[in-house]
Design a protein around this motif. Sequence first.
Motif, mmCIF file in Angstrom:
data_model
loop_
_atom_site.group_PDB
_atom_site.id
_atom_site.type_symbol
_atom_site.label_atom_id
_atom_site.label_comp_id
_atom_site.label_asym_id
_atom_site.label_seq_id
_atom_site.Cartn_x
_atom_site.Cartn_y
_atom_site.Cartn_z
ATOM 1 N N PRO A 1 0.823 -1.177 0.162
ATOM 2 C CA PRO A 1 -0.029 0.007 -0.143
ATOM 3 C C PRO A 1 0.734 1.190 0.059
ATOM 4 N N GLY A 2 0.379 2.278 -0.619
ATOM 5 C CA GLY A 2 0.926 3.495 -0.828
ATOM 6 C C GLY A 2 2.173 3.658 -1.988
ATOM 7 N N CYS A 3 2.149 2.651 -2.665
ATOM 8 C CA CYS A 3 2.911 2.692 -3.836
ATOM 9 C C CYS A 3 2.348 3.554 -4.766
ATOM 10 N N ARG A 4 3.408 4.522 -5.386
ATOM 11 C CA ARG A 4 2.940 5.690 -6.247
ATOM 12 C C ARG A 4 3.042 5.145 -7.639
ATOM 13 N N VAL A 5 2.114 5.670 -8.608
ATOM 14 C CA VAL A 5 1.955 5.292 -9.925
ATOM 15 C C VAL A 5 1.580 6.378 -10.828
ATOM 16 N N VAL A 6 2.301 6.833 -12.150
ATOM 17 C CA VAL A 6 1.941 7.651 -12.997
ATOM 18 C C VAL A 6 1.689 6.880 -14.228
ATOM 19 N N GLN B 1 -7.919 8.240 -15.608
ATOM 20 C CA GLN B 1 -7.941 9.578 -14.562
ATOM 21 C C GLN B 1 -9.365 9.153 -13.904
ATOM 22 N N ARG B 2 -10.369 8.878 -14.766
ATOM 23 C CA ARG B 2 -11.540 8.592 -13.969
ATOM 24 C C ARG B 2 -11.568 7.250 -12.821
ATOM 25 N N LEU B 3 -10.858 6.451 -13.418
ATOM 26 C CA LEU B 3 -10.402 5.197 -12.307
ATOM 27 C C LEU B 3 -9.847 5.682 -11.212
ATOM 28 N N LEU B 4 -8.987 6.930 -11.300
ATOM 29 C CA LEU B 4 -7.957 7.017 -10.186
ATOM 30 C C LEU B 4 -8.409 8.099 -9.527
ATOM 31 N N GLU B 5 -9.782 8.757 -9.759
ATOM 32 C CA GLU B 5 -10.101 10.002 -9.187
ATOM 33 C C GLU B 5 -9.968 10.057 -7.714
ATOM 34 N N HIS B 6 -10.159 8.860 -7.034
ATOM 35 C CA HIS B 6 -9.974 8.747 -5.474
ATOM 36 C C HIS B 6 -8.646 8.307 -5.078
ATOM 37 N N ASN B 7 -7.729 8.232 -5.797
ATOM 38 C CA ASN B 7 -6.533 7.117 -5.396
ATOM 39 C C ASN B 7 -5.629 8.647 -5.352
ATOM 40 N N ARG B 8 -5.150 8.892 -4.428
ATOM 41 C CA ARG B 8 -4.097 9.963 -4.317
ATOM 42 C C ARG B 8 -2.758 9.598 -4.541
ATOM 43 N N ASP B 9 -2.520 8.367 -4.760
ATOM 44 C CA ASP B 9 -0.990 7.715 -4.852
ATOM 45 C C ASP B 9 -0.848 7.458 -6.456
#
Length: 267
Positions: free
Chosen positions: A99-104, A117-125
């Motif tokens: 948990p906490g891995c950051r992905v772009v 972007q829609r899928l990640l709306e609530h994923n701050r990482d």
Amino acid sequence: MSTGSPVWVPKEIDAERPNAARVYDYLLGGACNFRADREFAEKLLENNPEIAGAVRHNRAFLGRAVRFCVDQGIRQFLDLGSGVPTVGNVHEIAQSRAPGCRVVYVDHEPVAVAHSQRLLEHNRDADALLADLLDVDTVLGAEPVRRLIDFARPVAVIMTAVLHFVPDSARPHATVARYVAEMAAGSFLVLSHGVRGEQEQVRRGYRMYDQSGTPAGGRAREEIHAFMTGTEVLEPGVVWTTQWRPEFNPRARVEPAWIYAAVGRKA
Ligand SMILES: C[S@@+](CC[C@H](N)C(=O)[O-])C[C@H]1O[C@@H](n2cnc3c(N)ncnc32)[C@H](O)[C@@H]1O
């Protein structure tokens, strides 16, 4: 989906021309594609039915490589040419293992990025960026990359099934070298790439892509190996996707999987 424009379709999309991101989505069983993409994919399958397996094996390799990187301590991922979100996205695999891995995610296809972007709306990482991976300065300087990826620390830079859409004239080897140069010691380069086969059906497949909005061309194994310059290519080397550290039966498939895979570590 019809070629009429649902609300999620960005205005700049040409739904009448098959596009690599959406064709791949269809081949993987996704629903984020238009009629032109589906018809094109069906012709590809007619030409070479093994393409269906090849894309799934590529996706499975991506999953194994991400798990491997997490197990090596990597907590940040830059996925270039990430495609339409589908089964086993990098952030899902990485964040479920640590948990906490950051992905772009980076892609130049607006539908793929809008969905990400829609899928990640609530994923701050995790975030997604609309950009051409060849424009290295734009990618590295973009807000989501600067916010989520610290290039002073080890990172996994992922380029799976994307560089065969970049012609030699765009100097893909130099582009990859620039990303590798930016990576801190201990970083990983995860790569897969379609092969330049001598078989007529392989050549015909690439010729079909030439008629699409996204031409493609395979490369020889040595040319694919050259992308790994600046990293130590880890065992088992540059191999068919199915052969890269298989998790179940190591001998299950050794015949060509059409796409080569490799993971390199920067010393
Ligand atoms: C076959 S898909 C692979 C998706 C994912 N990497 C995977 O392996 O499952 C190739 C993706 O690369 C993207 N792509 C091709 N050329 C690109 C470029 N120059 N910059 C950014 N994305 C690119 C396409 O839009 C497409 O989404």
